[in-house]
Motif scaffolding. Structure first.
Motif, PDB file in Angstrom:
ATOM      1  N   ARG A 278      13.658   9.274   1.317  1.00 58.62           N
ATOM      2  CA  ARG A 278      12.726   9.983   2.207  1.00 58.62           C
ATOM      3  C   ARG A 278      11.684   9.026   2.791  1.00 58.62           C
ATOM      4  O   ARG A 278      11.401   9.064   3.999  1.00 58.62           O
ATOM      5  N   THR A 279      11.133   8.167   1.952  1.00 61.24           N
ATOM      6  CA  THR A 279      10.092   7.245   2.407  1.00 61.24           C
ATOM      7  C   THR A 279      10.641   6.246   3.415  1.00 61.24           C
ATOM      8  O   THR A 279      10.003   5.944   4.439  1.00 61.24           O
ATOM      9  N   LEU A 280      11.825   5.722   3.147  1.00 61.78           N
ATOM     10  CA  LEU A 280      12.445   4.785   4.084  1.00 61.78           C
ATOM     11  C   LEU A 280      12.737   5.446   5.428  1.00 61.78           C
ATOM     12  O   LEU A 280      12.530   4.848   6.498  1.00 61.78           O
ATOM     13  N   THR A 281      13.194   6.689   5.385  1.00 61.67           N
ATOM     14  CA  THR A 281      13.496   7.403   6.628  1.00 61.67           C
ATOM     15  C   THR A 281      12.231   7.635   7.438  1.00 61.67           C
ATOM     16  O   THR A 281      12.204   7.428   8.661  1.00 61.67           O
ATOM     17  N   GLU A 282      11.173   8.052   6.761  1.00 63.97           N
ATOM     18  CA  GLU A 282       9.894   8.288   7.445  1.00 63.97           C
ATOM     19  C   GLU A 282       9.368   7.016   8.106  1.00 63.97           C
ATOM     20  O   GLU A 282       8.737   7.063   9.166  1.00 63.97           O
ATOM     21  N   ARG A 283       9.640   5.882   7.492  1.00 63.06           N
ATOM     22  CA  ARG A 283       9.101   4.604   7.974  1.00 63.06           C
ATOM     23  C   ARG A 283      10.127   3.811   8.773  1.00 63.06           C
ATOM     24  O   ARG A 283       9.943   2.616   8.995  1.00 63.06           O
ATOM     25  N   HIS A 284      11.201   4.472   9.166  1.00 62.22           N
ATOM     26  CA  HIS A 284      12.241   3.841   9.987  1.00 62.22           C
ATOM     27  C   HIS A 284      12.785   2.571   9.339  1.00 62.22           C
ATOM     28  O   HIS A 284      13.045   1.562  10.012  1.00 62.22           O
ATOM     29  N   GLY A 285      12.953   2.634   8.030  1.00 64.75           N
ATOM     30  CA  GLY A 285      13.544   1.524   7.303  1.00 64.75           C
ATOM     31  C   GLY A 285      12.579   0.455   6.850  1.00 64.75           C
ATOM     32  O   GLY A 285      12.946  -0.426   6.077  1.00 64.75           O
ATOM     33  N   VAL A 286      11.343   0.518   7.329  1.00 65.33           N
ATOM     34  CA  VAL A 286      10.348  -0.508   6.978  1.00 65.33           C
ATOM     35  C   VAL A 286       9.451   0.042   5.875  1.00 65.33           C
ATOM     36  O   VAL A 286       8.543   0.831   6.137  1.00 65.33           O
ATOM     37  N   LEU A 287       9.710  -0.370   4.637  1.00 65.74           N
ATOM     38  CA  LEU A 287       8.944   0.154   3.519  1.00 65.74           C
ATOM     39  C   LEU A 287       7.506  -0.350   3.534  1.00 65.74           C
ATOM     40  O   LEU A 287       6.603   0.307   3.024  1.00 65.74           O
ATOM     41  N   GLY A 288       7.290  -1.516   4.123  1.00 62.57           N
ATOM     42  CA  GLY A 288       5.927  -2.040   4.240  1.00 62.57           C
ATOM     43  C   GLY A 288       5.487  -2.863   3.046  1.00 62.57           C
ATOM     44  O   GLY A 288       4.308  -2.845   2.671  1.00 62.57           O
ATOM     45  N   LEU A 289       6.429  -3.597   2.440  1.00 64.12           N
ATOM     46  CA  LEU A 289       6.070  -4.452   1.316  1.00 64.12           C
ATOM     47  C   LEU A 289       5.219  -5.629   1.802  1.00 64.12           C
ATOM     48  O   LEU A 289       5.345  -6.069   2.939  1.00 64.12           O
ATOM     49  N   PRO A 290       4.352  -6.149   0.941  1.00 60.53           N
ATOM     50  CA  PRO A 290       3.534  -7.302   1.338  1.00 60.53           C
ATOM     51  C   PRO A 290       4.408  -8.504   1.703  1.00 60.53           C
ATOM     52  O   PRO A 290       5.423  -8.767   1.062  1.00 60.53           O
ATOM     53  N   LEU A 291       3.975  -9.212   2.721  1.00 56.37           N
ATOM     54  CA  LEU A 291       4.685 -10.406   3.179  1.00 56.37           C
ATOM     55  C   LEU A 291       4.470 -11.567   2.210  1.00 56.37           C
ATOM     56  O   LEU A 291       3.370 -11.773   1.697  1.00 56.37           O
ATOM     57  N   ILE A 292       5.534 -12.318   1.948  1.00 56.71           N
ATOM     58  CA  ILE A 292       5.430 -13.575   1.204  1.00 56.71           C
ATOM     59  C   ILE A 292       5.951 -14.687   2.107  1.00 56.71           C
ATOM     60  O   ILE A 292       7.097 -14.653   2.546  1.00 56.71           O
ATOM     61  N   ARG A 293       5.090 -15.655   2.403  1.00 58.82           N
ATOM     62  CA  ARG A 293       5.486 -16.815   3.205  1.00 58.82           C
ATOM     63  C   ARG A 293       5.962 -17.905   2.259  1.00 58.82           C
ATOM     64  O   ARG A 293       5.217 -18.357   1.406  1.00 58.82           O
ATOM     65  N   ASN A 294       7.199 -18.324   2.421  1.00 59.94           N
ATOM     66  CA  ASN A 294       7.753 -19.347   1.541  1.00 59.94           C
ATOM     67  C   ASN A 294       8.084 -20.580   2.378  1.00 59.94           C
ATOM     68  O   ASN A 294       9.006 -20.565   3.184  1.00 59.94           O
TER      69      ASN A 294
END
Length: 459
Positions: free
Chosen positions: A300-316
């Motif tokens: 449900r959450t993924l569908t509401e957010r159009h697949g973007v869960l919104g996890l914090p970005l990690i720059r590697n």
């Protein structure tokens, strides 16, 4: 539309067959990267987290059995073990008694199915580099697949980006090195993109248990499954207390702004906050990367957010060829799957014993795993035989690569059950029947040395 660099990256992903949801998620994080997002979590924005312990939780046998019958097991299996000199799936490495990590995982699940009369599907999230080897190794277990479900799905891949202008790197010498996985946070995108979440719901499964394939302590424990089912939480992570060897690692905390649980990784810690990161009295708990989630809630959450869960970005930041420090510097956009804990209201953590956290990241860990510190039970569950795990530090110049490590322990690991620490400098080969007791330090003598059969070191 986006910048020229983003459009080039998206076009490259589409040409390689990467799905639309994965491309949308990549674009989201690319824009954050382009805007200067660092993903940092300052110490001033968080408080320490306390939590309940599994040892204090009551779960009936009936509730545990019912919960495990509604559970699916997913193993993260995308790693090659390159840090240990491997070029195949790390899980193919021999772990105990001539059995690989994959062998033991498969047998753990088959045993649980029999004992609890459960389907308990086992599914691997492989990378494009580990899929073929893994599926070939699992072919011997004819009863492992569950009807209507795959044994694997593939994590996505994304282009490495030049630090100079964020355009996708070109490396004709080895085009595979132009790509990288998006971190294990990609599991949610991949599950949605492949339609697996829908399939699992249609078949009546309720929960997913996810863990790393290099952690043989992470079995689908019915008691933990029962706790999670009874909690009603959408998401949970198992935690362990941090020790001195974990000072530089990530930890759980509570975000002051909204009271949500967050997982702060080392790469998300400011330089001025490193001392707080290492404070074991302040931040006491770390993630095992064993997590549980409610399938319907994640869907449900993924569908509401159009697949973007919104996890914090990690720059590697790395070089395009990790083995060549002179190759172009690139940025890999990554996310951590445990960071999803901050997305779900009502998410939980629970303290578990170290027996559920036996990761093998180095040959130091591998020596302990292969030693008599552990015993492999008839149910293929690791049983810790020592009160405390010994600290092992092998000379990385000699022992870092598995092939060289195996040469120095041709008859297996020494006895470490009564060891407190084993530090080896230089080139030492162990004959059979060696025992280590207390604290032992073998110094470098410039020439290769042997520890004779039956020797007791220390004690």
């Amino acid at each position: 539309m986006g910048s020229e660099a983003l459009n080039k990256a998206l076009e490259k992903m589409a040409d390689a067959g990467v799905g639309p949801v994965a491309r949308e998620v990549f674009a989201h994080y690319f824009r954050l990267l382009e805007a200067g997002e660092t993903g940092m979590i300052p110490e001033s924005t968080i408080d320490p987290l306390e939590m309940e312990s599994l040892a204090d939780v009551e779960v009936t046998d009936e509730d545990a059995a019912e919960a495990i019958r509604r559970t699916v097991v997913i193993k993260l299996n995308g790693g090659l073990g390159t840090s240990m000199g491997m070029e195949r799936a790390k899980s193919l490495l021999c772990a105990r008694r001539g059995l690989s990590f994959l062998d033991i995982i498969a047998r753990q699940v088959l045993d649980l199915r029999q004992r609890y009369d459960a389907k308990l599907p086992l599914i691997f999230m492989n990378s494009f580099r580990t899929s073929a080897d893994t599926m070939a190794a699992l072919a011997r277990y004819e009863g492992l697949p569950v009807a209507g479900l795959p044994l694997e799905f593939l994590q996505n891949k994304e282009p490495k980006l030049l630090t100079s202008n964020l355009s996708p790197v070109s490396w004709p010498v080895d085009p595979d090195l132009e790509w990288c996985p998006p971190g294990h946070g990609d599991i949610y995108t991949a599950l949605l993109d492949t339609g697996l979440l829908d399939t699992l719901l249609e078949q009546g499964y309720r929960h997913v248990f996810v863990s790393n394939s290099d952690n043989l302590g992470a079995i689908a424990d019915p008691r933990v499954a029962g706790w999670f089912a009874a909690s009603g939480a959408p998401f949970a992570i198992e935690a362990v207390r941090r020790t001195a060897s974990d000072r530089k690692g990530g930890h759980f905390a509570v975000r002051k702004a909204d009271g949500r649980i967050v997982l702060r990784e080392t790469a998300q810690t400011l330089a001025e906050d490193k001392e707080a990161l290492a404070d074991l009295n302040r931040h006491r708990f770390m993630s095992t990367n064993n997590l549980w989630f409610d399938i319907a809630e994640v869907r449900r959450t993924l569908t509401e957010r159009h697949g973007v869960l919104g996890l914090p970005l990690i720059r590697n930041r790395k070089t395009v060829d990790p083995a060549d420090a002179t190759s172009p510097e690139v940025v890999q956009i990554e996310t951590a799957m445990g960071a999803a804990i901050e997305v779900f209201e009502g998410a939980r953590t629970i303290e578990v014993g170290r027996d559920r956290f036996v990761p093998v990241k180095t040959t130091d860990d591998l020596l302990v795993l292969r030693s008599d510190v552990y015993q492999l039970g008839s149910d293929f569950v690791l049983e810790q035989q020592a009160e405390e795990l010994p600290y092992v530090a092998l000379d990385p110049a000699i022992y870092r690569l598995v092939a060289e490590f195996d040469k120095r322990f041709p008859q297996g690991a020494p006895s470490l059950r009564e060891a407190e620490s084993l530090r080896i400098e230089g080139d030492w080969t162990f004959e059979p029947g060696v025992a280590v007791r207390g604290d032992v330090h073998l110094a470098d003598s410039d020439l290769p040395q042997r520890v004779q059969e039956g020797t007791v070191l220390g004690g």
